[in-house]
Structure formats: structure tokens, C-alpha cells
Design a protein around this motif. Sequence first.
Motif, PDB file in Angstrom:
ATOM      1  N   TRP A 292       0.909  -1.173   0.004  1.00 18.32           N
ATOM      2  CA  TRP A 292      -0.055  -0.024  -0.072  1.00 18.32           C
ATOM      3  C   TRP A 292       0.989   1.222  -0.021  1.00 18.32           C
TER       4      TRP A 292
ATOM      5  N   PRO B  69       7.697   2.758 -12.466  1.00 14.68           N
ATOM      6  CA  PRO B  69       6.415   3.285 -13.686  1.00 14.68           C
ATOM      7  C   PRO B  69       5.755   4.427 -13.186  1.00 14.68           C
ATOM      8  N   ALA B  70       4.893   4.779 -13.990  1.00 19.20           N
ATOM      9  CA  ALA B  70       4.206   6.088 -14.008  1.00 19.20           C
ATOM     10  C   ALA B  70       3.392   6.082 -12.538  1.00 19.20           C
ATOM     11  N   ASN B  71       2.767   4.975 -12.215  1.00 10.75           N
ATOM     12  CA  ASN B  71       1.886   5.067 -11.061  1.00 10.75           C
ATOM     13  C   ASN B  71       2.829   5.375  -9.624  1.00 10.75           C
ATOM     14  N   LEU B  72       4.023   4.888  -9.866  1.00  8.05           N
ATOM     15  CA  LEU B  72       5.046   5.001  -8.573  1.00  8.05           C
ATOM     16  C   LEU B  72       5.828   6.361  -8.725  1.00  8.05           C
ATOM     17  N   ARG B  73       5.818   6.829  -9.807  1.00 10.53           N
ATOM     18  CA  ARG B  73       6.458   8.234  -9.932  1.00 10.53           C
ATOM     19  C   ARG B  73       5.541   9.411  -9.562  1.00 10.53           C
ATOM     20  N   LYS B  74       4.282   9.143  -9.534  1.00 11.13           N
ATOM     21  CA  LYS B  74       3.271  10.358  -9.316  1.00 11.13           C
ATOM     22  C   LYS B  74       3.323  10.969  -7.951  1.00 11.13           C
TER      23      LYS B  74
ATOM     24  N   SER C 141       3.306   7.846 -19.000  1.00  6.19           N
ATOM     25  CA  SER C 141       3.147   6.540 -19.063  1.00  6.19           C
ATOM     26  C   SER C 141       4.093   5.914 -20.116  1.00  6.19           C
TER      27      SER C 141
ATOM     28  N   LYS D 221       2.545   1.758  -3.508  1.00  2.24           N
ATOM     29  CA  LYS D 221       1.798   2.273  -4.452  1.00  2.24           C
ATOM     30  C   LYS D 221       0.902   3.338  -4.219  1.00  2.24           C
ATOM     31  N   ARG D 222       1.121   3.997  -2.992  1.00  2.00           N
ATOM     32  CA  ARG D 222       0.606   5.061  -2.307  1.00  2.00           C
ATOM     33  C   ARG D 222      -0.862   4.894  -2.638  1.00  2.00           C
ATOM     34  N   ASP D 223      -1.332   3.839  -2.180  1.00  2.77           N
ATOM     35  CA  ASP D 223      -2.675   3.573  -2.197  1.00  2.77           C
ATOM     36  C   ASP D 223      -3.532   4.637  -0.947  1.00  2.77           C
TER      37      ASP D 223
ATOM     38  N   LYS E 291       1.540  14.295 -12.921  1.00  4.02           N
ATOM     39  CA  LYS E 291       0.876  13.567 -13.915  1.00  4.02           C
ATOM     40  C   LYS E 291       1.969  12.747 -14.775  1.00  4.02           C
TER      41      LYS E 291
END
Length: 516
Positions: free
Chosen positions: A264, A509-514, A478, A267-269, A475
Amino acid sequence: MKLGVALRTSQNLALTPQLQQSIRLLQLSTLEMQQEVEHMLDENPFLEVEEEAAESEAFGVVSADAPVSAGDRLAESAAEGELAGISDATGAEVAEFESGPSDWEGDGSLEMGHSDGEWGGDAPARGTGSGSDEDVQAADINAAHVSLTDFLHQQAGEFFLCREDRAALDFLIESLNEDGYLEDSLEDLVLPLARSLEEVDDLLHHFQLALNLLHTMEPAGVGARNLAECLQLQIRAIERSEDYDGDMALLALARQICAQPLEWIAKRDLRQLCQATQASADAVREALLLIARLEPKPGRRFADVERNVIVPDVIVRPARRAPGNREFIVRLNPDVMPKLRVHDVYANALRRSGGGPELQQRLQEARWFIKNIQQRFDTILRVSEAIVERQRDFFVRGEMAMRPLVLREIADELGLHESTISRVTTAKYMDTPHGTFELKYFFGSGLETESGTNTSSTAVRALIKQLIAAENPGKPLSDNKISELLKAQGIECARRTVAKYREAMRIAPANLRKSL
């Protein structure tokens, strides 16, 4: 069946001992070669290190075209032989060695030369001249290195403990890995030490006390069994710190978040974390930022940096300081080149007495070793010069200007076997104006462009890194978007290729660099 005797002639390829030594020396790294030299110095009495310039048989690489200062002697010219292609008993490769220098005494003969003076002086490898007055030194390493265990033992000495607790604490300190983690459970550590089952509980008590003390030591987080515990220990250290004047509730929330599944956090959930901690999204974001500043490897700063320092084999510098200069000087690093010679006293004594075949063989082995090392460095220099010539744009403008290059191109240019180039470029490093790189770094496949030409995969990696560095943190780009941007610049690079290059550069990946 009729038995008979027939005479048949055939040709076969064989690697002589000195040829096998050449192959082995060529593929060794700088550190491995230094170890090999030390081994030969211990084993062969006819081999010694040249402390100062001498007229006896010696090896050293000096500048062939650099000005000679007062007091310096002119090195004798190197043997004209150059290391030919090396590979594992293939006809082409052995043929390269067969066509080597005619004066190479590598035929297994025990004959000695008329005089050891023929080996005199520092035999230079071809073209090692330098037109620059700058002497590039090897990295200066601080010899007084303090390891993590030493640092912890120093702190342990400040505790007033009984003999059993002190022994348990010392044992735990010695059981830590280089990152500062305790990989084994206390039970696994205690059981081999206990002489009876009744003694296990007593030892566990001492070890648990020692572990509690270890968790209070610096660096914060040391002695943790996993990453979650490491982060929590660091947060507790901040809570105990008198210098911290921030929000204690934030620290408590951060410690609570660290107790949740680490996936979590990675992934910064926010949704899962908010539900688990009953905290607002803004508070969770602030706590995650605090956690991101913690050290996941407490022992990192105590790592022995000397082991990780790369000493270059080749140094490349501009021929003259001028904007747009495209001329470069390639020379070997004198710090990595051993200066060896045949021991004069022993060699002369053997010549006068005649000696036995075994001693004569050892003298010949010393000569072979000196010549093979010289050929090793000569080949490294030749390959490096060819690389600099082919990748001149890289040395002028950087990795964005890297062009496609394969081993076969250099092999054909130098008349060597492709496997020889592979050996030369493995674990050999070049110091350039843009950093230190392994020679293999300059080789890469090509990707097609709209113009029909090829661009280097290294240049594409650099472009991907540049696009990611300039992206909007809120943003991020990707892999598919990066592929489209590359295509807009005329480079055909599929999404899967972008992902492969990104992972090779260890970019998330992009979702972890956000950004939160």
C-alpha cells in the motif's frame, strides 16, 4: 575383420601455455590482474617489482609522444607484436596468434637470450602518449574506514551490562548483515548456543534484552528484522529526539502506516491507507512524505566504499581546451599498470651457472608473463582508441549523441577476433569527460528512425531519462506516452521496449512516480 597399421597425417590446433596465459590475462579485471601479479611475484623468484627506473628487464607503459622531463629516461621501444584475437581453440583465433610477432619467445623453448639487457628499460605499449599536462590520479580513499559493526561495538561499550547480556549484544551485532538488518530470528540464533533445552529460555531472555538495546543505537533502525520494523524504529527515534518540534500526531500516524502492508505504501494507495488508519487523505499524504525521507538501509553509510570505487584502465581527455574540440587523447592509467622486471641477480647467476631445466623454465615464464601483460595493455589501448574514434560524438556532446556500435566493427577494424573484443571490453573501464564507463557501455544495438538511419539504444535510454526528468510530477508519463513522444521525434520504439529500458535504468513506473 582384418587388422592393419596405417600412417595418417592431420592438422590440429593447440594452445601453448603462454597463449593460454595471454587469454586469461586479457579477460581479467584490474583487481583480478593485480591479484595475479601478486601470485606470480610469490611463485616466481625471477620476477620482481621495479621500484624505480632501471636498465634491467622491465615493463611499464610510458608516453611515446609526450615530452620527457629532466631525469626521465627514454623507454625502449615495445615489442612490435600486438595481441591477436583470442578465443577458445577456434581456428581463426589461434591463427591470429600464429600471425603474431616473430620475436615472441613463446614456443616453449628453454633457450635464454644472449643478455637480459635486451629486456631493459620500461617497455612502452603502443601509442600511450599524452599531450596533456594533467596527471589523473586514482580515487583517493580514506583508509580509516569504520564499519557498522565497529561503530556499534563502540556504542555497546557505553552500556553497563552483565557478562551474559554483553555477550548476547556482541553476538547480535556480529549477526547483522551489511544493511544493518538481523535476518535470523532470536530462536535460530539461540538454539545452536544452548547446551540444553532448559538453557534456551534463559538465553532468549538475554538476547531479547540485547535486541532492545540494539534498537536504541545509532544508526536508527539498526537491528530490524524487516523493512516495516526498520521504519518504525526510525520514527520512534524521532519521537525520542529532543530536537524534533513537529507534530507528534503525524509521527504516530506514520508509525501506524508502517504497520500496514508495504504494498500500500509503495503504490501510495491512499484509499486503503485512509481506511486502515481512519485518517484524512491530507494527513496520510503528509505521513507518506515523512516516511519517504527515512533510510531503508541503516547500514548503507557504513559500507566499505573502497570496494565500490572503479579505477579506470583508460583515460580520455580533450587534446586541447577549446569549444567544439573533437580531438581526444587516449592513454592508459599508469596507476593500474604493474612495473615488472626480471631479477638481475638471479638471472645473471643462472646464466653463469647454467642451472637446471626447471630454473630455466621459471625464467622463461617470467619473461612470458611480462610480455603477456604488455600485450594485454596494448590491446586494451588499441580497442579504446578505436572506440573513441567511432564514438567521437559521445565525447563531444554526451550520451544523447551515442551511435550504434557492435563488437564486429571494432574486430574488423583491428584485425582481431570478435571474442577478443568481448574479453577486452568486459570489466575494463574508461574515464571520460562525461564520467567513467565500462568499455561495453559504448556498444549498443540500433533503433530505426523515420529517415532510415539507426540511433543507438544508449541514446534512446538517455532520451527516455530526459523525458521522465522533465515530466509533470502530478501526471507522470506512461510507457505508452513515452513511446508516442519518441515516435514524434522519428524514433520507432515500442511500449515494451520503453518499459525494458526504463527498468534497466531502475526508474519506477508512472503510478509510482506520481507525486502526492
